[in-house]
Design a protein around this motif. Structure first.
Motif, PDB file in Angstrom:
ATOM      1  N   THR A 164       4.961  -4.977  -2.473  1.00 10.52           N
ATOM      2  CA  THR A 164       5.172  -3.629  -1.964  1.00 10.52           C
ATOM      3  C   THR A 164       3.868  -2.996  -1.509  1.00 10.52           C
ATOM      4  O   THR A 164       3.787  -2.399  -0.429  1.00 10.52           O
ATOM      5  N   SER A 165       2.820  -3.132  -2.318  1.00 10.93           N
ATOM      6  CA  SER A 165       1.540  -2.546  -1.934  1.00 10.93           C
ATOM      7  C   SER A 165       0.951  -3.261  -0.722  1.00 10.93           C
ATOM      8  O   SER A 165       0.301  -2.643   0.118  1.00 10.93           O
ATOM      9  N   THR A 166       1.182  -4.569  -0.620  1.00 11.64           N
ATOM     10  CA  THR A 166       0.712  -5.307   0.551  1.00 11.64           C
ATOM     11  C   THR A 166       1.409  -4.816   1.807  1.00 11.64           C
ATOM     12  O   THR A 166       0.774  -4.583   2.844  1.00 11.64           O
ATOM     13  N   ARG A 167       2.742  -4.642   1.731  1.00 16.14           N
ATOM     14  CA  ARG A 167       3.488  -4.148   2.891  1.00 16.14           C
ATOM     15  C   ARG A 167       3.034  -2.742   3.265  1.00 16.14           C
ATOM     16  O   ARG A 167       2.813  -2.457   4.445  1.00 16.14           O
ATOM     17  N   ASP A 168       2.878  -1.872   2.273  1.00 12.90           N
ATOM     18  CA  ASP A 168       2.446  -0.502   2.549  1.00 12.90           C
ATOM     19  C   ASP A 168       1.057  -0.493   3.181  1.00 12.90           C
ATOM     20  O   ASP A 168       0.789   0.280   4.115  1.00 12.90           O
ATOM     21  N   GLY A 169       0.167  -1.337   2.675  1.00 17.58           N
ATOM     22  CA  GLY A 169      -1.166  -1.416   3.242  1.00 17.58           C
ATOM     23  C   GLY A 169      -1.154  -1.902   4.678  1.00 17.58           C
ATOM     24  O   GLY A 169      -1.908  -1.407   5.529  1.00 17.58           O
ATOM     25  N   THR A 170      -0.274  -2.869   4.965  1.00 13.23           N
ATOM     26  CA  THR A 170      -0.162  -3.380   6.328  1.00 13.23           C
ATOM     27  C   THR A 170       0.361  -2.307   7.271  1.00 13.23           C
ATOM     28  O   THR A 170      -0.155  -2.132   8.386  1.00 13.23           O
ATOM     29  N   ARG A 171       1.371  -1.563   6.836  1.00 21.97           N
ATOM     30  CA  ARG A 171       1.908  -0.502   7.688  1.00 21.97           C
ATOM     31  C   ARG A 171       0.865   0.574   7.949  1.00 21.97           C
ATOM     32  O   ARG A 171       0.738   1.084   9.072  1.00 21.97           O
ATOM     33  N   THR A 172       0.091   0.938   6.917  1.00 21.72           N
ATOM     34  CA  THR A 172      -0.965   1.934   7.090  1.00 21.72           C
ATOM     35  C   THR A 172      -1.993   1.451   8.100  1.00 21.72           C
ATOM     36  O   THR A 172      -2.448   2.204   8.971  1.00 21.72           O
ATOM     37  N   TYR A 173      -2.379   0.174   7.986  1.00 21.78           N
ATOM     38  CA  TYR A 173      -3.344  -0.399   8.924  1.00 21.78           C
ATOM     39  C   TYR A 173      -2.839  -0.301  10.359  1.00 21.78           C
ATOM     40  O   TYR A 173      -3.576   0.114  11.272  1.00 21.78           O
ATOM     41  N   TRP A 174      -1.563  -0.664  10.582  1.00 23.25           N
ATOM     42  CA  TRP A 174      -1.051  -0.671  11.953  1.00 23.25           C
ATOM     43  C   TRP A 174      -0.822   0.725  12.494  1.00 23.25           C
ATOM     44  O   TRP A 174      -1.012   0.972  13.699  1.00 23.25           O
TER      45      TRP A 174
END
Length: 215
Positions: free
Chosen positions: A5-15
Motif C-alpha cells: 500500500t505504501s509503495t503504491r501510494d508513493g508511486t502515485r505521489t511521484y507521478w
C-alpha cells in the motif's frame, strides 16, 4: 521494507508530481531528454505502435482500443486520429485533466491498472512504458491480468518492457521484468506471445511485446 500500500501510494505521489512539474512530453516520456529529443522518442514509438495495431479500422467498423496508463494522452489522441474508438485511463488525475483539456476524441478516466473495468472487450489494449514503473510485483501482476481480461478473442495486448533475463530494478522508480514473467501471467489466461519489437532509440533497451488472445 515498505508494504504494498505504501509503495503504491508513493508511486502515485511521484507521478502526480512528475505530471505537474514537467511538460506534456517529458512528464510521460524521458525526463533526461530535451523537448526535441522527446519529440523524436514519441514519434519513433508511435510509428512502431501503429504498425503493430495495423490498418484494419474503418469509419463503419472502428477498432476498439484501450490506452492503459495514458498519461497526458499523446498515444490515445494519435490512435483516435487514425479512426479508432479509444478509451484511455491513468492513475494520475493531473495527467487525465490535461488529456481531457486537449480533447481529440478519446474518452478518459482516472483508474489504476488493476481497477479499470471496460464497457466492452477491446480489439487492442496498449500499455506503453507503464508496467515497468509498477514496483510491487503483486500489483504489477494484478494490473497485467486485468488488462488481459479486457482483450477480446483474437485481440492483442501490447505492452512494453526490456527483454531482460531477470527482474531488474533501475533507480527508485523502475523495475524491468523478463518476458518469461509476462508469459507466466498471460499464457494461462489464453494470451500467446506473438511478437517482440525493440524501440531502437539511442541507448533505450525497452521494446514492444505483443500478446494475442487465442482463447
Amino acid at each position: 521494507m515498505a508494504d504494498a500500500t505504501s509503495t503504491r501510494d508513493g508511486t502515485r505521489t511521484y507521478w502526480e508530481a512528475r505530471h505537474a512539474d514537467h511538460d506534456d512530453l517529458a512528464s510521460g516520456g524521458h525526463i533526461g531528454l530535451d523537448r526535441p529529443g522527446n519529440e523524436l522518442f514519441y514519434a519513433q514509438r508511435l510509428g512502431t505502435l501503429l504498425s503493430l495495431v495495423g490498418d484494419l479500422s474503418s469509419p463503419a467498423a472502428p477498432l476498439f482500443v484501450l490506452d492503459a496508463g495514458c498519461g497526458k494522452g499523446y498515444f490515445a489522441r494519435a490512435l483516435a486520429r487514425c479512426g479508432h474508438r479509444v478509451d484511455a485511463f491513468d492513475a494520475s488525475r493531473t495527467a487525465v485533466d490535461h488529456a481531457r483539456a486537449e480533447s481529440g476524441g478519446p474518452r478518459y478516466a482516472v483508474a489504476a491498472l488493476d481497477e479499470w473495468r471496460g464497457p466492452w472487450p477491446y480489439d487492442i489494449v496498449v500499455c506503453v512504458d507503464v508496467l515497468f514503473h509498477v514496483l510491487d510485483d503483486e500489483e504489477w501482476a494484478a494490473g497485467l491480468r486485468n488488462l488481459a481480461s479486457l482483450v477480446r478473442v483474437a485481440g492483442r495486448l501490447i505492452v512494453t518492457d526490456e527483454d531482460t533475463d531477470r527482474r531488474t530494478p533501475r533507480g527508485a522508480h523502475i523495475v524491468h521484468r523478463p518476458l518469461t514473467a509476462y508469459r507466466a501471467e498471460l499464457e494461462p489466461l489464453g494470451l500467446r506471445h506473438t511478437l517482440s519489437r525493440p524501440y531502437g532509440f539511442r541507448e533505450n533497451r525497452v521494446g514492444f511485446h505483443v500478446f494475442t488472445r487465442i482463447r
